[in-house]
Write a protein that holds these residues in place. Structure first.
Motif, PDB file in Angstrom:
ATOM      1  N   TYR A  87       2.680  -2.714  -9.042  1.00  0.00           N
ATOM      2  CA  TYR A  87       1.942  -3.045  -7.877  1.00  0.00           C
ATOM      3  C   TYR A  87       2.878  -3.365  -6.882  1.00  0.00           C
ATOM      4  O   TYR A  87       2.920  -2.811  -5.542  1.00  0.00           O
TER       5      TYR A  87
ATOM      6  N   ASP B 295       3.211  -1.223  -3.413  1.00  0.00           N
ATOM      7  CA  ASP B 295       3.122  -1.944  -2.184  1.00  0.00           C
ATOM      8  C   ASP B 295       4.109  -1.750  -1.196  1.00  0.00           C
ATOM      9  O   ASP B 295       3.997  -1.704  -0.012  1.00  0.00           O
TER      10      ASP B 295
ATOM     11  N   TYR C 294       3.390   1.729   0.413  1.00  0.00           N
ATOM     12  CA  TYR C 294       2.206   1.388   1.192  1.00  0.00           C
ATOM     13  C   TYR C 294       2.973   0.733   2.535  1.00  0.00           C
ATOM     14  O   TYR C 294       2.373   1.242   3.718  1.00  0.00           O
ATOM     15  N   LEU C 295       3.638  -0.264   2.488  1.00  0.00           N
ATOM     16  CA  LEU C 295       3.902  -1.148   3.654  1.00  0.00           C
ATOM     17  C   LEU C 295       4.914  -0.344   4.509  1.00  0.00           C
ATOM     18  O   LEU C 295       4.806  -0.424   5.916  1.00  0.00           O
TER      19      LEU C 295
ATOM     20  N   GLU D 287       5.478 -15.434   4.097  1.00  0.00           N
ATOM     21  CA  GLU D 287       5.144 -14.222   3.470  1.00  0.00           C
ATOM     22  C   GLU D 287       6.203 -13.692   2.249  1.00  0.00           C
ATOM     23  O   GLU D 287       6.056 -13.354   1.181  1.00  0.00           O
TER      24      GLU D 287
ATOM     25  N   TYR E 226      -4.885   6.273  -0.009  1.00  0.00           N
ATOM     26  CA  TYR E 226      -5.224   5.060   0.920  1.00  0.00           C
ATOM     27  C   TYR E 226      -4.502   5.306   2.466  1.00  0.00           C
ATOM     28  O   TYR E 226      -4.989   5.351   3.413  1.00  0.00           O
TER      29      TYR E 226
ATOM     30  N   CYS F  22      -6.261  -4.388   5.006  1.00  0.00           N
ATOM     31  CA  CYS F  22      -5.136  -4.819   4.506  1.00  0.00           C
ATOM     32  C   CYS F  22      -4.919  -6.229   4.809  1.00  0.00           C
ATOM     33  O   CYS F  22      -4.938  -7.033   3.687  1.00  0.00           O
TER      34      CYS F  22
ATOM     35  N   TYR G  21      -7.157  -9.498   1.656  1.00  0.00           N
ATOM     36  CA  TYR G  21      -6.243 -10.552   1.022  1.00  0.00           C
ATOM     37  C   TYR G  21      -6.620 -11.886   1.408  1.00  0.00           C
ATOM     38  O   TYR G  21      -6.849 -12.512   0.310  1.00  0.00           O
TER      39      TYR G  21
ATOM     40  N   TYR H  10      -1.842 -16.151   1.474  1.00  0.00           N
ATOM     41  CA  TYR H  10      -2.730 -15.441   2.374  1.00  0.00           C
ATOM     42  C   TYR H  10      -4.292 -16.158   2.671  1.00  0.00           C
ATOM     43  O   TYR H  10      -4.958 -15.547   3.521  1.00  0.00           O
TER      44      TYR H  10
ATOM     45  N   GLU I  96      -8.557  -1.072  -1.320  1.00  0.00           N
ATOM     46  CA  GLU I  96      -7.669  -2.129  -1.833  1.00  0.00           C
ATOM     47  C   GLU I  96      -8.228  -2.317  -3.286  1.00  0.00           C
ATOM     48  O   GLU I  96      -7.351  -2.880  -4.157  1.00  0.00           O
TER      49      GLU I  96
ATOM     50  N   PHE J 150      -6.411  -0.117  -5.513  1.00  0.00           N
ATOM     51  CA  PHE J 150      -4.980  -0.529  -5.255  1.00  0.00           C
ATOM     52  C   PHE J 150      -4.420  -1.395  -6.327  1.00  0.00           C
ATOM     53  O   PHE J 150      -3.538  -1.323  -7.060  1.00  0.00           O
TER      54      PHE J 150
HETATM   55  C1  HMH Z   1      -2.163  -2.798  -0.508  1.00  0.00           C
HETATM   56  C2  HMH Z   1      -2.107  -3.646   0.217  1.00  0.00           C
HETATM   57  N1  HMH Z   1      -3.042  -4.439   0.827  1.00  0.00           N
HETATM   58  C3  HMH Z   1      -2.941  -5.469   1.609  1.00  0.00           C
HETATM   59  C4  HMH Z   1      -1.952  -6.187   1.401  1.00  0.00           C
HETATM   60  C5  HMH Z   1      -1.616  -7.511   1.966  1.00  0.00           C
HETATM   61  O1  HMH Z   1      -0.569  -7.634   3.167  1.00  0.00           O
HETATM   62  C6  HMH Z   1      -0.516  -5.694   0.742  1.00  0.00           C
HETATM   63  N2  HMH Z   1       0.468  -6.470   0.914  1.00  0.00           N
HETATM   64  N3  HMH Z   1      -0.855  -4.647   0.271  1.00  0.00           N
END
Ligand code: HMH
Length: 218
Positions: free
Chosen positions: A46, A50, A53-54, A83, A115, A137, A141, A167, A208, A211
């Motif tokens: 994960y 992530d 992704y970010l 965060e 995505y 995103c 959350y 969140y 999401e 993911f």
């Molecule tokens: C895939 C994904 N969705 C949402 C968030 C929320 O910031 C994250 N960190 N990653």
């Protein structure tokens, strides 16, 4: 139901999430977080995905922020200290750290790429549709965390409580910022853009769920 004049556009996203909430709650990865015990390999998957992704998400946000406001983003979302602390909990449980995530060799998953491509394509086509595609995103959350804490599914003794708690506030941080961008942009959007935007939001919401799910697939 008719959208009333006083209802903000982002309320329509909330209604879409109302319809998808159960899919999140039934998700094995979410259920594992809820139980307080997540396989460290699943968490590693994960946080790695992530990270990837970010990396590609932030340039989209910066572009869309500029398109809506005409200004550069003042504070980058990844500079939010709280965060960072919340994220650190996941890294610890995954037995990894930020440097490893940056330097390790691992492939993007099919879900991560699909995505990202969805959001990139939406952003190329239309700023408003792009904005709605990146809204899931933060919004999903927050919606999920807010629900799970309010309903007592995540309690303070859960090791992941601080992550959910970070969140859970609609009026905080990145969620608040993007919500106001969406509502600001919606004032100038055509009915067609709004319909396409909501469809893009819903598609991102489905991504999401996928993911989270991918972390526990083998
Ligand atoms: C895939 C994904 N969705 C949402 C968030 C929320 O910031 C994250 N960190 N990653």
């Amino acid at each position: 139901m008719e959208a009333s004049a006083t209802q903000s556009f982002s309320e329509q996203c909330r209604k879409i999430m109302d319809q998808h909430l159960q899919e999140f709650l039934d998700n094995r990865f979410i259920k594992a977080l809820e139980s307080g015990k997540v396989d460290s390999q699943a968490l590693l998957t994960y946080v790695q995905q992530d990270h990837r992704y970010l990396d590609r998400y932030l340039p989209l946000y910066e572009k869309l922020y500029m398109a809506v406001t005409g200004e550069k983003v003042a504070t980058e979302p990844d500079q939010d200290v709280k965060e960072y602390e919340a994220h650190q909990i996941l890294l610890d449980h995954a037995h990894t750290n930020e440097d490893d995530l940056v330097s390790s060799d691992y492939a993007n998953s099919a879900v991560t790429n699909a995505y990202l491509e969805h959001m990139e394509k939406a952003t190329q086509e239309d700023d408003f549709v792009g904005l709605l595609s990146i809204f899931s995103c933060p919004f999903d959350y927050t919606y999920l965390a807010n629900h799970m804490i309010r309903e007592g599914l995540i309690k303070e003794d859960n090791p992941f409580f601080p992550w959910f708690n970070y969140y859970s506030d609609f009026n905080h941080g990145f969620t608040k910022d993007v919500t106001s961008l969406v509502d600001q942009a919606a004032k100038k959007a055509s009915p067609e853009q709004k319909a396409k935007g909501l469809a893009a939001f819903e598609k991102s919401t489905e991504y999401e769920v996928a993911f989270f799910a991918q972390a526990l697939e083998d």
